[in-house]
Design a protein around this motif. Sequence first.
Motif, PDB file in Angstrom:
ATOM      1  N   ILE A  23       0.830  -1.208   0.000  1.00  0.00           N
ATOM      2  CA  ILE A  23       0.000   0.000   0.000  1.00  0.00           C
ATOM      3  C   ILE A  23       0.862   1.255   0.000  1.00  0.00           C
ATOM      4  CG2 ILE A  23      -0.243   0.122   2.524  1.00  0.00           C
ATOM      5  CD1 ILE A  23      -2.811   1.108  -0.202  1.00  0.00           C
ATOM      6  N   SER A  27       0.469   3.926  -2.979  1.00  0.00           N
ATOM      7  CA  SER A  27       0.135   5.325  -2.697  1.00  0.00           C
ATOM      8  C   SER A  27       1.172   6.267  -3.309  1.00  0.00           C
ATOM      9  CB  SER A  27       0.047   5.548  -1.180  1.00  0.00           C
ATOM     10  OG  SER A  27      -0.943   4.729  -0.608  1.00  0.00           O
ATOM     11  N   VAL A  59      -6.057   7.352  -1.333  1.00  0.00           N
ATOM     12  CA  VAL A  59      -5.954   5.911  -1.549  1.00  0.00           C
ATOM     13  C   VAL A  59      -5.446   5.219  -0.286  1.00  0.00           C
ATOM     14  CG1 VAL A  59      -4.707   4.123  -2.835  1.00  0.00           C
ATOM     15  CG2 VAL A  59      -5.657   6.105  -4.044  1.00  0.00           C
ATOM     16  N   TRP A  63      -7.508   2.581   2.359  1.00  0.00           N
ATOM     17  CA  TRP A  63      -6.945   1.300   2.799  1.00  0.00           C
ATOM     18  C   TRP A  63      -6.922   1.229   4.323  1.00  0.00           C
ATOM     19  CZ3 TRP A  63      -2.512   0.499   5.732  1.00  0.00           C
ATOM     20  CH2 TRP A  63      -2.070  -0.832   5.827  1.00  0.00           C
ATOM     21  N   ALA A  81      -8.974   0.556  -1.432  1.00  0.00           N
ATOM     22  CA  ALA A  81      -7.987   1.461  -2.032  1.00  0.00           C
ATOM     23  C   ALA A  81      -8.220   1.604  -3.532  1.00  0.00           C
ATOM     24  CB  ALA A  81      -6.575   0.947  -1.760  1.00  0.00           C
TER      25      ALA A  81
END
Length: 279
Positions: A23, A27, A59, A63, A81
């Motif tokens: 993640i 991002s 985003v 998440w 996300a």
Amino acid sequence: MKMSDVTSLGRLPDPRYPTNRTIMALSLAVGAAGAIFQWLGGTALLDGVNWAIGAGFAVFLAWALGRELDPDHDLSAFVAAGLALVAVLLAEAPPLMVILWLLVVLRLVNRTVGLPAKPLDSLSVLGLGAWLTWQGDWIVGLVTAVAFLLDGMLPPPLRYHLLVSGLALVATALLTILQGGTASGDGLTATIAISSLAVAGLFLIVIANSRELQAVGDATGEPLHARRVQAAQILALATALLFAWRAGEAGVLAMLPLWAAMLGVSLYRLAILFLSRAR
């Protein structure tokens, strides 16, 4: 000194976990790609960078909210996300401070870190809620008060948060009066009402299926309290609906990562149910 020694609400992604690395990379990629495309599209450099940073954080926060709403399933947060990314591309990046406030408020209630809020956490949440209320978001103050009330009642309770809840409620009323009331935005439309109720109906499935949890607190390794997780889920849903029904499209945009998180974890849970029955 560990971060949990200072705060029970702040939590940085541990890069030792593959999902956290993923993640963070996603991002950053969204932010970098967004800045480049904004620049190529003729947007002023500073405006493009600001938009890209907002998109990347939107985003990431979708998440993070997905992890709070569905702590048992790591992958459902990535569905959130992805939905947030699509939404930001079609609309715009939401105000991030309100989403950050919501994230810590949910952690106050569900205690996914595993520890009760520390005095500094309580002051920070109360202060942030008051500041956002002063900016015109009375819903923030109301939800903050309810969050402290829940934390003071749910086992194991932090009793002095009952007093803090009362202080938050009084502060919300005073700040709203001093501001002379707040604008209601575009108002509720049939499209917003129907779509928000549809997502709410799906998310109720997640809430109903969160009575037994396998996830444990980050700092303690002990199982999360199901009633606390469900209370945070209900609070998140109520917050989204209040924003949407009070301000219409503007309210939905303000809570864009939250709507993405609720829809994402709902779709993931439905997929799990469908696949389990198909077998």
